[in-house]
Every structure is written in C-alpha cells, then in structure tokens.
Design an enzyme around this catalytic site. Structure first.
Site, PDB file in Angstrom:
ATOM      1  N   GLU A 301      94.582  45.199 -33.192  1.00 62.20           N
ATOM      2  CA  GLU A 301      93.678  46.222 -33.727  1.00 62.20           C
ATOM      3  C   GLU A 301      93.643  46.159 -35.258  1.00 62.20           C
ATOM      4  OE1 GLU A 301      93.267  51.116 -33.544  1.00 62.20           O
ATOM      5  OE2 GLU A 301      95.183  50.137 -33.126  1.00 62.20           O
ATOM      6  N   LYS A 366      85.423  51.244 -30.330  1.00 68.63           N
ATOM      7  CA  LYS A 366      86.337  52.175 -29.675  1.00 68.63           C
ATOM      8  C   LYS A 366      85.574  53.440 -29.299  1.00 68.63           C
ATOM      9  CE  LYS A 366      90.909  54.296 -30.199  1.00 68.63           C
ATOM     10  NZ  LYS A 366      92.072  54.510 -31.109  1.00 68.63           N
ATOM     11  N   CYS A 419      93.834  50.466 -28.796  1.00 72.09           N
ATOM     12  CA  CYS A 419      94.935  51.402 -29.001  1.00 72.09           C
ATOM     13  C   CYS A 419      95.155  52.265 -27.758  1.00 72.09           C
ATOM     14  CB  CYS A 419      94.672  52.245 -30.254  1.00 72.09           C
ATOM     15  SG  CYS A 419      96.084  53.240 -30.787  1.00 72.09           S
TER      16      CYS A 419
END
Length: 546
Positions: A301, A366, A419
């Site tokens: 990430e 995301k 994440c």
C-alpha cells in the site's frame, strides 16, 4: 477407586459452585473489575498469542456475572436492563482495550502534531466498541434462563453483536470472538461452511459451556454438545486439510516486495528517489530457488512515494525493469483534478496495474476508508471544533465507487483489497465472485512490531479459507506472504525485514471451491436457530428480571 473419582468429581463441582457463587454475589466496583479483567484475559486467545483456552475462563465468568445481574424489584424496565448492560460494557472495554491498544502507535508517527489524539485512539475506540458487547449481554439477559438456555442466549447475543459490528458506523469487526477458535489452519476450515457469523456464535456457545460445571442442570447435555461441536470442528478441519485442493491447470508466478520503509521517510521529498530505487532493485532481482520469472509483482500500500502524474519518468524506469508479459500491481496515491491548489481535486488510495511497457493499464481505488485516519466523517461539523485527521498522512481521501478484478498475465483475475478492507467478510465474499486470487496490500508500519500486524494477517488468512481462493499479501514492514486456499502459509517474510517472496501458485476454478452454499447465509441461519432455542428455553421457564 471409583468411589474416589466420584468424590473428586463432587469436590470439583463444589469448588466450581463456590467460585460461581462468589462471582454472582459481587457488587459495585468489584463486579465491574472482574468483568473488565475477564474481557482483558480473553484477548490472549487472539493473535499473536493464540491461547484459546483463555476464553474457556473468561466466558464462564461472564455467564456467572450475568447470573447475578439483578436490579431492585421496584426498578423500572430501563433500570432492570442496566446491570447486564454494564457487565457487558466492562467486559468489552477490557477486551478491546487490551486487544487494540496498539492503534495508538499510528498517532505517534508524527507525535508533535498528533500526540493529543493518543487517548482518543487508545481509550476512545475501545470505549465505543464496548457498547456492542454491552448490547450482546443485554440481549442475552432478556432471554436469560437456567442451565444451557442462558449459554445459548449469550451465544446469540454475541453473534448478533459481532454481525452488527461488520457494518454499523462504517464497521470495524476486528478481533471478532470467532477468530479465537481458529488459531491454526486445521481449525480454520469450518469458516468455509458457516462463515464468521456462525463461528462467532458457536465459539461463544462452546467457550461459555464450562459455566454449567457450577450446577447440575443440563450439565451432561451441555458437555455432550460442546464435545460434538469441537469434534466436528476438528474433524472437518482434518478432512479438508487432507483433501487435495481442486485446481484447473493454471499457475501464476508471483513476486511480493516487502521494502520495510520507515514511516518517518515515507513522504519526505528528499528521499523519494531512494525509496523508489529500493522498490525497483527488489523487483529486478533474479528469481529465487530456480523459480520462473514472476508474471506479477506486488508492491505494498502507498509504496510509490509520489504521484505518477508528477513523475512520468518513474513510469519510464518501471518499463525498463519490467519484462514483456509482466505486470506490476503497486499501491499508490492517485489524484483527479490535476491541480492540488483546487478545492475539488480528489485523492484516492489505490492500486495501479502497470504493464511491461511502463503504461498504467488499470487502477482500483480503496472503497472502505478508515474513519479519522483517511477521512473525517461529518467533516464540516468537526471542522468547527478544529478537528482534523488523527493519523499523519498526505491528504484527506475520497472513497472509490466500486471494486473490480485486475487482469494479470495468464488470463488470471485478481481482486485487490487495500489495508483493512480485508477484515470485512461480507465485503470480500461479494467482490471475489468469479475471481482467481485475492490481493491484499497494506502498510502496517503505522503500528510497529505490536499485535496489530499479526492480527491483521490472521484475518486476511481467514478470508482465503472462507472464499476458497489463494491470498497474496504485500505489507511494507510485514507480514507479507502467500496463503493457499486452506489458510496455510506457503511462504512469508517476517516483520521488519526487507526482501522478496517468489512463489508459483496453482489456481482453483474461478469463484473458489466452497460447495456448501454461502457461508454468510449459513452463519445467519445458525444465529437465528440458536436465538430461537435460547428464547424458547427462557420463555418456557418464564424467568423475568429480578
């Protein structure tokens, strides 16, 4: 000899009854303290400790505390609910405080600016999450009865609370109780059938069963049920672990890069080129142990330390490193609007796919952002009080609209989760339909070498078992690795090491291998049936609040 065994059994039962009696009669701050300590002790059942036996102590204590959750006879309905609600809250506060204290590390990365938020992160989050377990105990106490009925009621209450925790207030199902029953791959397989909801319900049901040892009612039934559930859990795990994984003849050669970049340098303009060069050098290393050259390379990430729109030369450098037929999937910040000075410029936490010519061919943003870390909910309201992001970062982010699979070499479809998106069972289950591989990129360096990264990895590991799909995970400082469809770690890098993992992954048919129906539906069915069972016993005895 039989006489001695019988006498020992009676003596043991009397000891348990005396212990239960003392806990039931606790009052005031002593009752709150025992509830807090019981919740804190249950944390030992989670990664990295995996001492699941702790729950066989914590949950019986919770049952006995609820047995004594009485209010004055003349109290109104709300007052009669308060004792059980308070016990659950203190239990939850102990559990989440000791299980999530490491979140405070994120606000100390730039302590000069964010140290003021440390109490909010370390204490405030557990304080709020504790209300879910308060609700669980309240629901259970409304259905309370004698014997095994109250065990079923408690399991139903916690199952309902954990299910709500997956989506209420944006959702945060971290360290759900069911994970305590799955410390190793052998014990993870049941989740492929009943999902996390089912695991949460049945785990509490079994963990709380020793509370029956303090009495005679339903003791044999309870122990028999617990033994059957444990045997089925272990037996199915052994069967599934020993059964070959179905494959369709395709393989994917992958490389995971773990750069172990210090967060203090992450957004330092002076060292961006050095960080990027580190990523390039790790990606360009010869294949390890005679394995073929990687078809896909995975970076963690936000591993690209700048915007590609600002640095077109970076794409040229990547084109020189990547061979034809290779794809790099890299975590990167992405901007839309093109002018950082404009208020309508949007920033995304993304993964981008880059082909062998250095061209960005796909990107996935995301979708599920971290509240107060990546965005501020009700930002206009909080801005009036001068409240901004708690966690150091380059900017506030915009959530993506949807998630889709990235096409990688070999006609393979890989769905990325950035994440903590990987901790949401229903989110993953919906998005991996007709998919070959799960990707998880993260930067757990925010939390240092604490239980946090180990807990995060464990939950990602469980997603592989749930979906029947292999998982490829890249984390900045660890834990990076490859997990197969049974949750077994094929290869991994330890925390705070810099290096690469090369692996060849045999692929299963698209959509995974679970043939028992939806684990999400199965879990909700178990939750419903146990609730009916507990309510029937409770209403049948017509026990009301004292």
């Amino acid at each position: 000899m039989l006489l001695n065994l019988s006498r020992d059994s009676r003596d043991g039962g009397l000891c348990m009854e005396r212990l239960a009696g003392r806990i039931i009669l606790l009052w005031g701050w002593r009752r709150a303290l025992v509830a807090f300590l019981a919740g804190a002790f249950a944390t030992l059942a989670q990664a990295p400790y995996d001492f699941f036996a702790a729950c066989f102590i914590s949950f019986p204590v919770l049952v006995w505390l609820l047995d004594g959750a009485a209010a004055p006879v003349a109290a109104g309905p709300l007052r009669r609910m308060l004792p059980a609600f308070a016990i659950g809250w203190w239990f939850g506060f102990g559990y989440f405080l000791t299980g999530l204290w490491w979140i405070g590390g994120a606000v100390l990365v730039e302590a000069d600016s964010f140290a003021w938020a440390l109490p909010l992160a370390v204490v405030g989050i557990p304080l709020l999450l504790a209300f879910f377990y308060a609700f669980a105990c309240l629901v259970a106490r409304l259905m309370w009865s004698d014997g095994i009925g109250r065990i079923a009621a408690l399991a139903f209450g916690f199952g309902l609370a954990e299910w709500l925790r997956t989506f209420l207030f944006s959702g945060f199902p971290w360290n759900a109780i069911g994970y305590a029953a799955m410390p190793v791959p052998l014990l993870m397989q049941s989740v492929s059938v009943i999902g996390m909801t089912g695991m949460n319900v049945l785990a509490v049901f079994v963990f709380a069963m020793p509370a029956l040892l303090a009495g005679r009612r339903h003791l044999r039934l309870g122990l028999a049920l617990a033994a059957v559930l444990v045997a089925a859990h272990v037996g199915f795990g052994y069967y599934r672990i020993s059964t070959p994984i179905p494959v369709d003849g395709r393989n994917l050669s992958v490389r995971i890069v773990q750069p172990s970049i210090d967060l203090s340098e992450k957004w330092d303009a002076a060292v961006r080129d050095r960080i990027f060069r580190t990523m390039l050098d790790l990606s360009a290393q010869p294949a390890q142990n005679g394995r073929p050259a990687p078809q896909m390379i995975l970076w963690p990430e936000t591993s690209v330390p700048f915007f590609f729109t600002d640095r077109p030369d970076a794409l040229v450098a990547l084109g020189e490193v990547l061979d034809d037929g290779q794809t790099l999937v890299a975590g990167a910040m992405r901007e839309e609007g093109g002018n950082p000075s404009r208020a309508d410029t949007r920033y995304y936490n993304s993964v981008v796919a880059i082909d062998g010519s250095g061209e960005i061919v796909d990107a996935v943003d995301k979708v599920h952002l971290v509240p107060f870390g990546e965005y501020i909910p009700f930002a206009d309201l909080f801005a009036r009080f001068g409240l901004e992001q708690f966690v150091a970062g380059p900017m506030n982010l915009t959530p993506g609209n949807s998630r889709h699979a990235i096409a990688v070499p070999g006609n393979v479809r890989a769905v990325p989760f950035i994440c903590y998106e990987i901790i949401f069972p229903d989110l993953v289950a919906v998005d991996v339909a007709s998919t070959d591989i799960i990707l998880n990129v993260t930067n757990d360096a925010w939390f240092g070498d604490t239980p946090g990264p180990y807990q995060h990895f464990r939950q990602a590991q469980i997603r592989a078992v749930e979906t029947g799909l292999p998982l490829i995970r890249a984390a900045n400082t660890g834990i990076s690795g490859v997990v197969d469809q049974r949750g077994r770690i094929v290869d991994a890098l330890s925390m705070n090491t810099r290096g690469i993992v090369d692996a060849v992954i045999p692929l299963s048919p698209q959509g995974g291998e679970n043939g028992f129906g939806s684990p999400r539906i199965s879990g909700l069915v178990i939750l419903f049936l146990l609730g009916v069972f507990g309510a029937a016993l409770g209403l049948g005895q017509r026990q009301r609040w004292n």
